[in-house]
Design an enzyme around this catalytic site. Structure first.
Site, PDB file in Angstrom:
ATOM      1  N   HIS A   1       3.848  -8.332  -0.840  1.00 23.51           N
ATOM      2  CA  HIS A   1       2.582  -7.473  -0.691  1.00 23.51           C
ATOM      3  C   HIS A   1       1.237  -8.312  -0.993  1.00 23.51           C
ATOM      4  CE1 HIS A   1       4.712  -3.753  -2.464  1.00 23.51           C
ATOM      5  NE2 HIS A   1       5.034  -4.129  -1.047  1.00 23.51           N
ATOM      6  N   PRO A   2       1.257  -9.636  -0.269  1.00 26.06           N
ATOM      7  CA  PRO A   2       0.221 -10.548  -0.456  1.00 26.06           C
ATOM      8  C   PRO A   2      -1.183 -10.075   0.246  1.00 26.06           C
ATOM      9  CG  PRO A   2       1.318 -11.367   1.372  1.00 26.06           C
ATOM     10  CD  PRO A   2       2.222 -10.042   0.801  1.00 26.06           C
TER      11      PRO A   2
END
Length: 547
Positions: free
Chosen positions: A464-465
Site C-alpha cells: 500500500h505505498p
C-alpha cells in the site's frame, strides 16, 4: 492521435477514473500506459490473486533498498504494469478508509478533502451489492463492490471470536461504522476481478473520446512559461495536451517522472545532472505503507483451502472457474476482516485484520504443511517515513525505494500489541473446534525481544505505498500538489493517484485511489459534488479497549 485536450499518464486506478470522467464530459483524452493487456485467466480469476503480482508481464518488479531496520531485507514492492494498474494485480479488497483519515487530510492543508467532501465521490463510484439500499453506499456506479459467500465456517468463527473477545460486530465497515469484526468487501463481480480497466478504462474508450497508447513516458514537456504542454516517451514519440497533463503513474513512478521533468529536491536533481525547473523538497518524500504479519494456526478439522493445494486441486479450481464461474476461484478468500483499536484512548481503529482459511503467504509461497488458517494483522498509522529517489537520469532505470520500515520506536510496540491481541482473539471459544496450535510465531515466542526478532524477520508489506507527492497548502514547503491536485510551481500539470495522500488511510488503498481520480477529474472540469451531511459512528470505549 498525438494531440488531445488532456493527457493522462497511467491507466490504473486513479488514471482510468480521470480519463472516464473527462471523456464522459466530452473532452478528448490520450491515456498512456507502459503495460499491456489484462487478458488471461490468472489475472482475472480472484482465487489466483497471488500469480499476477509475481509475473513480470503485469508487474514492474520493484523492490526496496536494503531496509536498515529489518536487518537489511529487501522487500517486494509490486506495482501494476498493465491496464488497470495495481487494481489488476491486487487482492481486490475494498476499503474506503475511516472518516477521521480524510478529516486529518483537510486539517493538514488538503482543504476540501474532509470525509464530508469525499463521501459523495465514494458513493458515485460504487455499485454496491452488499445488501439493502443504504444512504452510506452508492449504487449504479462503475465499480462493482461485492461480498463473498462466507461458506467456510472459519469466517464466521473469526467474527464470533472477535465478539467474544469484547469487540463490536459491524454490518458494514465501509458504512456508518468501520470499527469491529465483519464481512470483507471486494471488487469482484460475477466471479471475476472488477478492476479499474473494467470499471473505467473500457467505458472511457467506448466513448471514442479517449484513446489508449502504449508506451513509457520519459518526462513531461513544458513551454517557456513553465506550463506542461505534453509528454515525451522513451521511444521518441511526443503527445501534446491542449489543456492539462495528469500524472497517475503510481506513488513510485509519479515522483520519478516529476524528478525526471526537473521538479523535485534541487540537490538530488543536481546529483543526476537534471536541470532544475522547480525546487520541491517533498517530491519522493513522505513514502508510507502498511506492514503486516501472517499469524498462522494449524487446524483440527480439514475445513481449510489446503485440500486444493496440489496440482489436481488447483486444476479443478481453475476449471470450475473457467467453465462455470463457480467454486473457490470466484473469491479472493478474504471474506472476513476487522478494524479495532489497540488500546483505550485511541481516536479510531488503528489495527486491521484480514482472515484467510489457509496458512500461506500472500504471494502464494511457504505454505504450511497440512490444514491451517491465518490472520494478516498490522497497524494502520505507522510514523515511519521513507523515500523514492532517482537511480540515474535515465528513464529506463528503476527508482530507488526505501520505506524505512520500523524506523520509529512506536512501530515495535504496536506490532507486539497486534500479536498479543490476536492471540487473545484466537483463544476464544469460537475457535476451539478448529484451532490445534499456533504455527507462527509459535507459542514459545513470548518476550518482547523474541517478538521483535520474529517481527524483524517476518513482517511483510501489504503493498500500500502512498504519499510521495502529497497534497497541502501552496505555501507548505513539503507539499507537492495543492488541494486540486495541481503541481505547485508549474501550470497545466496535476497528479491523481495515491502519491497525493498526506497520510495513509485505514485499510487497503485501491478505493481511496479511485476516489482521488474521481475527485481530481471534477477539479479539472470545474465542478464538485455537494458535501455529505452524514455523520459516521466514531470510536467508542468498547470493552476490549479498556484492557
Amino acid at each position: 492521435m498525438t494531440e488531445a485536450d488532456y493527457i493522462v499518464v497511467g491507466a490504473g486506478s486513479g488514471g482510468s477514473a480521470v480519463a472516464y470522467r473527462l471523456a464522459e464530459a466530452g473532452h478528448s483524452v490520450i491515456i498512456i500506459e507502459a503495460g499491456g493487456s489484462d487478458v488471461g485467466p490468472f489475472i482475472q480469476m480472484p482465487g489466483a490473486l497471488s500469480y499476477p503480482m509475481n509475473m513480470r508481464r503485469y508487474d514492474w518488479g520493484f523492490e526496496t533498498e536494503p531496509e536498515p531496520y529489518l536487518g537489511g531485507r529487501r522487500l517486494a514492492c509490486p506495482r501494476g504494469r498493465v491496464i488497470g494498474g495495481s487494481s489488476s494485480i491486487n487482492g481486490m479488497v475494498y476499503v474506503r478508509g475511516h472518516a477521521r483519515d480524510f478529516d486529518h487530510w483537510a486539517e493538514n492543508g488538503a482543504t476540501g478533502w474532509a470525509f464530508a467532501d469525499v463521501l459523495p465521490y465514494f458513493k458515485r463510484m460504487e455499485d454496491w451489492h452488499g445488501g439493502a439500499g443504504s444512504e452510506w453506499r452508492g449504487q449504479g456506479g462503475p465499480l462493482h463492490v461485492s461480498r463473498g459467500a462466507r461458506e467456510n465456517p472459519l469466517f464466521d468463527a473469526f467474527i464470533e471470536a472477535g465478539r467474544q473477545a469484547g469487540y463490536p460486530v459491524t454490518e458494514d465497515y465501509n458504512g456508518a461504522q468501520q470499527e469491529g469484526f465483519g464481512a470483507m468487501e471486494a471488487t469482484i463481480w460475477h466471479g471475476r476481478r472488477w478492476s479499474a480497466a473494467h470499471a473505467y478504462l473500457r467505458p472511457a474508450l467506448a466513448t471514442r473520446k479517449a484513446k489508449l497508447m502504449r508506451g513509457e513516458v520519459a518526462h513531461v514537456v513544458f513551454d517557456a512559461d513553465n506550463r506542461a504542454t505534453g509528454v515525451a516517451l522513451r521511444d521518441g514519440r511526443r503527445f501534446t495536451a491542449r489543456a492539462e497533463v495528469v500524472l497517475a503513474a503510481s506513488s513510485i513512478n509519479t515522483p520519478k517522472l516529476l524528478m525526471l521533468s526537473g521538479i523535485g529536491p534541487a540537490a538530488h536533481l543536481a546529483e543526476h545532472g537534471i536541470a532544475l525547473r522547480v525546487d520541491r523538497a517533498g517530491v519522493g518524500q513522505n513514502l508510507q505503507d502498511h506492514l503486516e504479519l501472517y499469524l498462522q494456526y494449524s487446524a483440527r478439522k480439514p475445513v481449510t483451502l489446503y485440500k486444493y493445494w496440489n496440482l489436481f486441486g488447483k486444476a479443478w479450481v481453475g476449471a470450475q472457474w473457467l467453465f462455470l464461474r463457480r467454486g473457490p476461484g470466484v473469491s479472493n478468500q478474504f471474506e472476513a476482516c476487522a478494524f479495532i483499536r489497540s488500546r483505550a484512548g485511541v481516536d479510531y481503529p488503528d489495527i486491521q485484520y484480514h482472515f484467510l482459511p489457509i496458512a500461506v503467504r500472500y504471494d502464494g509461497r511457504a505454505v504450511a504443511e497440512g490444514h491451517g488458517f491465518q490472520t494478516h494483522v498490522g497497524p494502520m498509522r505507522s510514523k515511519s517515513r521513507g523515500w523514492v529517489k532517482l537511480r540515474s537520469n535515465r528513464p529506463e532505470d528503476a527508482p530507488r525505494i526505501c520505506f524505512n520500515y520500523m524506523s520509529h520506536p512506536d512501530d515495535w510496540e504496536e506490532f507486539r500489541t497486534c500479536i498479543r491481541l490476536t492471540r487473545e482473539i484466537m483463544g476464544q471459544a469460537a475457535f476451539a473446534p478448529y484451532l490445534r496450535s499456533e504455527i507462527q510465531p509459535g507459542a514459545e515466542v513470548q518476550s518482547d525481544k523474541a517478538l521483535d526478532d520474529f517481527i524483524r524477520a517476518h513482517v511483510e508489506s501489504a503493498y500500500h505505498p502512498c504519499g510521495t507527492a502529497r497534497m497541502g497548502r501552496a505555501d507548505d514547503p513539503l507539499a507537492v500538489v495543492d488541494p486540486e491536485g495541481r503541481v505547485i510551481g508549474v501550470q497545466g500539470l496535476r497528479v491523481a493517484d495515491s502519491s497525493i495522500f498526506p497520510r495513509i488511510t485505514n485499510g487497503n488503498l485501491n478505493a481511496p485511489s479511485i476516489m482521488s481520480g474521481e475527485k481530481i477529474a471534477d477539479h479539472l472540469l470545474g465542478r464538485r459534488l455537494a458535501a455529505s451531511n452524514l455523520e459516521p459512528l466514531l470510536a467508542q470505549d468498547w470493552q476490549s479497549a479498556q484492557r
